[in-house]
Design a protein around this motif. Structure first.
Motif, PDB file in Angstrom:
ATOM      1  N   GLU A  67       5.268   7.396   0.975  1.00 54.62           N
ATOM      2  CA  GLU A  67       5.790   8.768   0.857  1.00 54.62           C
ATOM      3  C   GLU A  67       4.999   9.620  -0.136  1.00 54.62           C
ATOM      4  O   GLU A  67       4.685  10.776   0.133  1.00 54.62           O
ATOM      5  N   ALA A  68       4.651   9.047  -1.292  1.00 52.08           N
ATOM      6  CA  ALA A  68       3.978   9.837  -2.327  1.00 52.08           C
ATOM      7  C   ALA A  68       2.514  10.100  -1.988  1.00 52.08           C
ATOM      8  O   ALA A  68       1.973  11.168  -2.328  1.00 52.08           O
ATOM      9  N   ILE A  69       1.857   9.153  -1.333  1.00 49.98           N
ATOM     10  CA  ILE A  69       0.421   9.265  -1.074  1.00 49.98           C
ATOM     11  C   ILE A  69       0.135   9.937   0.262  1.00 49.98           C
ATOM     12  O   ILE A  69      -0.757  10.773   0.377  1.00 49.98           O
ATOM     13  N   ALA A  70       0.884   9.546   1.276  1.00 51.32           N
ATOM     14  CA  ALA A  70       0.652  10.069   2.624  1.00 51.32           C
ATOM     15  C   ALA A  70       1.996  10.302   3.302  1.00 51.32           C
ATOM     16  O   ALA A  70       2.449   9.490   4.100  1.00 51.32           O
ATOM     17  N   PRO A  71       2.666  11.403   3.000  1.00 49.16           N
ATOM     18  CA  PRO A  71       4.012  11.628   3.533  1.00 49.16           C
ATOM     19  C   PRO A  71       4.067  11.673   5.055  1.00 49.16           C
ATOM     20  O   PRO A  71       5.097  11.370   5.648  1.00 49.16           O
ATOM     21  N   GLU A  72       2.943  12.020   5.704  1.00 48.24           N
ATOM     22  CA  GLU A  72       2.964  12.044   7.163  1.00 48.24           C
ATOM     23  C   GLU A  72       3.118  10.639   7.740  1.00 48.24           C
ATOM     24  O   GLU A  72       3.629  10.461   8.850  1.00 48.24           O
ATOM     25  N   ILE A  73       2.696   9.629   6.980  1.00 50.79           N
ATOM     26  CA  ILE A  73       2.891   8.243   7.401  1.00 50.79           C
ATOM     27  C   ILE A  73       4.343   7.828   7.214  1.00 50.79           C
ATOM     28  O   ILE A  73       4.902   7.071   8.013  1.00 50.79           O
ATOM     29  N   ALA A  74       4.966   8.314   6.155  1.00 51.84           N
ATOM     30  CA  ALA A  74       6.327   7.900   5.815  1.00 51.84           C
ATOM     31  C   ALA A  74       7.302   8.163   6.953  1.00 51.84           C
ATOM     32  O   ALA A  74       8.271   7.430   7.137  1.00 51.84           O
ATOM     33  N   ALA A  75       7.052   9.189   7.738  1.00 54.18           N
ATOM     34  CA  ALA A  75       7.941   9.498   8.854  1.00 54.18           C
ATOM     35  C   ALA A  75       8.013   8.348   9.850  1.00 54.18           C
ATOM     36  O   ALA A  75       9.034   8.146  10.507  1.00 54.18           O
ATOM     37  N   PHE A  76       6.951   7.559   9.945  1.00 53.98           N
ATOM     38  CA  PHE A  76       6.928   6.449  10.890  1.00 53.98           C
ATOM     39  C   PHE A  76       7.777   5.277  10.419  1.00 53.98           C
ATOM     40  O   PHE A  76       8.063   4.371  11.188  1.00 53.98           O
ATOM     41  N   GLY A  77       8.172   5.302   9.155  1.00 53.25           N
ATOM     42  CA  GLY A  77       9.022   4.247   8.625  1.00 53.25           C
ATOM     43  C   GLY A  77      10.495   4.532   8.830  1.00 53.25           C
ATOM     44  O   GLY A  77      11.347   3.912   8.195  1.00 53.25           O
ATOM     45  N   GLY A  78      10.809   5.469   9.715  1.00 52.70           N
ATOM     46  CA  GLY A  78      12.199   5.780   9.996  1.00 52.70           C
ATOM     47  C   GLY A  78      12.714   6.959   9.216  1.00 52.70           C
ATOM     48  O   GLY A  78      13.858   7.381   9.415  1.00 52.70           O
ATOM     49  N   ALA A 108       5.097  -5.262  12.506  1.00 54.77           N
ATOM     50  CA  ALA A 108       6.252  -6.146  12.642  1.00 54.77           C
ATOM     51  C   ALA A 108       7.495  -5.265  12.553  1.00 54.77           C
ATOM     52  O   ALA A 108       7.394  -4.030  12.532  1.00 54.77           O
ATOM     53  N   GLU A 109       8.664  -5.888  12.509  1.00 53.43           N
ATOM     54  CA  GLU A 109       9.875  -5.075  12.332  1.00 53.43           C
ATOM     55  C   GLU A 109      11.024  -5.939  11.844  1.00 53.43           C
ATOM     56  O   GLU A 109      11.063  -7.146  12.091  1.00 53.43           O
ATOM     57  N   THR A 110      11.924  -5.300  11.133  1.00 50.89           N
ATOM     58  CA  THR A 110      13.186  -5.952  10.779  1.00 50.89           C
ATOM     59  C   THR A 110      14.320  -5.407  11.640  1.00 50.89           C
ATOM     60  O   THR A 110      15.417  -5.941  11.638  1.00 50.89           O
ATOM     61  N   GLY A 111      14.024  -4.335  12.369  1.00 48.34           N
ATOM     62  CA  GLY A 111      15.020  -3.778  13.276  1.00 48.34           C
ATOM     63  C   GLY A 111      15.859  -2.694  12.623  1.00 48.34           C
ATOM     64  O   GLY A 111      15.524  -2.167  11.563  1.00 48.34           O
ATOM     65  N   PHE A 112      16.959  -2.380  13.265  1.00 47.46           N
ATOM     66  CA  PHE A 112      17.848  -1.340  12.747  1.00 47.46           C
ATOM     67  C   PHE A 112      18.588  -1.844  11.517  1.00 47.46           C
ATOM     68  O   PHE A 112      18.936  -3.018  11.411  1.00 47.46           O
ATOM     69  N   PHE A 166      15.736   2.670  11.569  1.00 45.83           N
ATOM     70  CA  PHE A 166      14.938   1.573  12.115  1.00 45.83           C
ATOM     71  C   PHE A 166      13.706   1.419  11.243  1.00 45.83           C
ATOM     72  O   PHE A 166      12.969   2.380  11.028  1.00 45.83           O
ATOM     73  N   LEU A 167      13.491   0.208  10.751  1.00 47.34           N
ATOM     74  CA  LEU A 167      12.380   0.016   9.821  1.00 47.34           C
ATOM     75  C   LEU A 167      11.299  -0.882  10.409  1.00 47.34           C
ATOM     76  O   LEU A 167      11.407  -2.099  10.410  1.00 47.34           O
ATOM     77  N   PRO A 168      10.231  -0.261  10.932  1.00 52.75           N
ATOM     78  CA  PRO A 168       9.061  -1.060  11.287  1.00 52.75           C
ATOM     79  C   PRO A 168       8.376  -1.519  10.006  1.00 52.75           C
ATOM     80  O   PRO A 168       8.493  -0.872   8.962  1.00 52.75           O
ATOM     81  N   LYS A 169       7.689  -2.616  10.065  1.00 56.19           N
ATOM     82  CA  LYS A 169       6.944  -3.123   8.907  1.00 56.19           C
ATOM     83  C   LYS A 169       5.462  -3.218   9.269  1.00 56.19           C
ATOM     84  O   LYS A 169       5.078  -4.000  10.144  1.00 56.19           O
ATOM     85  N   ALA A 170       4.656  -2.399   8.630  1.00 60.73           N
ATOM     86  CA  ALA A 170       3.215  -2.452   8.863  1.00 60.73           C
ATOM     87  C   ALA A 170       2.647  -3.707   8.206  1.00 60.73           C
ATOM     88  O   ALA A 170       2.988  -4.031   7.064  1.00 60.73           O
ATOM     89  N   VAL A 171       1.793  -4.418   8.934  1.00 59.48           N
ATOM     90  CA  VAL A 171       1.054  -5.542   8.359  1.00 59.48           C
ATOM     91  C   VAL A 171      -0.192  -4.939   7.730  1.00 59.48           C
ATOM     92  O   VAL A 171      -1.126  -4.533   8.415  1.00 59.48           O
ATOM     93  N   ARG A 172      -0.185  -4.866   6.404  1.00 63.46           N
ATOM     94  CA  ARG A 172      -1.162  -4.094   5.639  1.00 63.46           C
ATOM     95  C   ARG A 172      -2.262  -5.008   5.104  1.00 63.46           C
ATOM     96  O   ARG A 172      -1.990  -5.917   4.322  1.00 63.46           O
TER      97      ARG A 172
END
Length: 342
Positions: free
Chosen positions: A106-117, A157-161, A246-252
């Motif tokens: 969110e702090a570095i790239a807020p446009e990415i944060a939207a993809f985290g739900g 990956a994902e943990t789901g809803f 819904f929380l997707p989990k990026a494999v970073r």
């Protein structure tokens, strides 16, 4: 024959030097092919959860299919520190791989944060998630992450809803009011729960069990697998099925480390990650209902909000889309792209 520096060099010696020079690239290539690369995989996901099991499998694949050239080491359940430490480590390279929701940027790239739900109720269902993350937008997010944070999202990956686990039953906005609910140390989560009348309490991921036991928080929101894996159900017995986030989990993967690998190992990291975590997503979805049933067997009471009540929750948090989108034109555009794929 003269070298140009006043020292004669015989034709035979010159020929020998030429052969040695020609041989050196092969020697260098051979040495590089045998070089070992340490890969520390560290994250905060619970023992026995689908994501942790997937990382265990991936660790073995990286070792085996690289012929031992990748020394993959797996540290789940915050063994090397909490989420903040894992994120920072993946950016600077002290940890080569971790996983987190894109909202962590969110702090570095807020446009990415939207993809985290963010900011909640943005994903309609799992098919919507796949259209977003497994298509061109998912690649675009990874490219932005690489440029702005120094990590590449090699898979999702994902943990789901997420749902609510609480000490008291929550079935409506009235019963949610004032609930001290744990949130990540991110502004958007705080704003989301405030909009619903709860009392959001930012805490590190690893402190949730103790915070429940001491009364610092009354509840938290999470997926069913993590509630079991971290044994949070021992301290709170009410589950409210809300599917609010819904929380997707990026494999970073640290980009510098990935770029340092020979081409065949770069391909191995990316292709095996996509394969393993596609399987993880399928497993997660197939077993979610069973995990909820397991929680009931462990003594939890399951509550459900009505469709009308859930619609009211979505309505109250809807203004956060404009607020979150105001962070930058890029963020606003990304939110619209996600919504258009619903």
């Amino acid at each position: 024959m003269d070298s140009g520096f006043g020292t004669p060099i015989s034709r035979r010696r010159l020929g020998g030097l030429g052969l040695a020079a020609l041989a050196m690239p092969g020697v260098i290539t051979s040495a590089r092919a045998q070089q070992k690369f340490i890969c520390r995989i560290a994250h905060t996901e619970g023992i026995g959860t689908p994501i942790t099991l997937a990382f265990e499998k991936w660790t073995g694949i990286l070792k085996e299919k690289s012929g031992g050239r990748i020394d993959a080491q797996h540290f789940p359940a915050a063994q090397l520190g909490g989420l903040a430490q894992a994120l920072e480590g993946s950016r600077i390279g002290t940890i080569q791989v971790t996983t987190a929701g894109p909202d962590s940027e969110e702090a570095i790239a807020p446009e990415i944060a939207a993809f985290g739900g963010a900011p909640g109720f943005i994903y309609k269902d799992e098919a919507h998630v796949d259209r977003v993350l497994q298509g061109p937008l998912g690649k675009e997010v990874s490219d932005i992450a690489r440029k702005k944070t120094g990590v590449e999202f090699v898979a999702y990956a994902e943990t789901g809803f997420r749902h609510i686990l609480s000490k008291r039953p929550v079935t409506s906005l009235e019963t949610l009011k004032g609930l001290k609910i744990r949130v990540p140390e991110l502004r958007i989560w705080v704003d989301f729960w405030k909009a619903l009348g709860a009392n959001p309490t930012p805490l590190p991921y690893s402190e949730q069990y103790s915070a429940l036991s001491t009364g610092v928080i009354d509840g938290l929101d999470s997926d069913f697998f993590s509630i079991i894996g971290f044994k949070w159900f021992e301290q709170a017995k009410n589950i409210t099925v809300t599917a609010h986030w819904f929380l997707p989990k990026a494999v970073r993967v640290n980009a510098r480390w990935l770029d340092s690998l020979p081409a065949d190992l770069q391909d191995l990291v990316r292709s095996s990650a996509r394969e393993v975590f596609a399987e993880q997503r399928a497993t997660n979805r197939a077993n979610a209902d069973k995990a909820l049933a397991d929680l009931e067997k462990l003594g939890c009471s399951v509550n459900r909000v009505s469709p009308e009540e859930r619609a009211q929750w979505a309505k109250l948090t809807a203004p956060l889309f404009d607020q979150f989108g105001a962070k930058s034109p890029e963020t606003k555009a990304m939110i619209e792209k996600i919504r258009q794929l619903a």
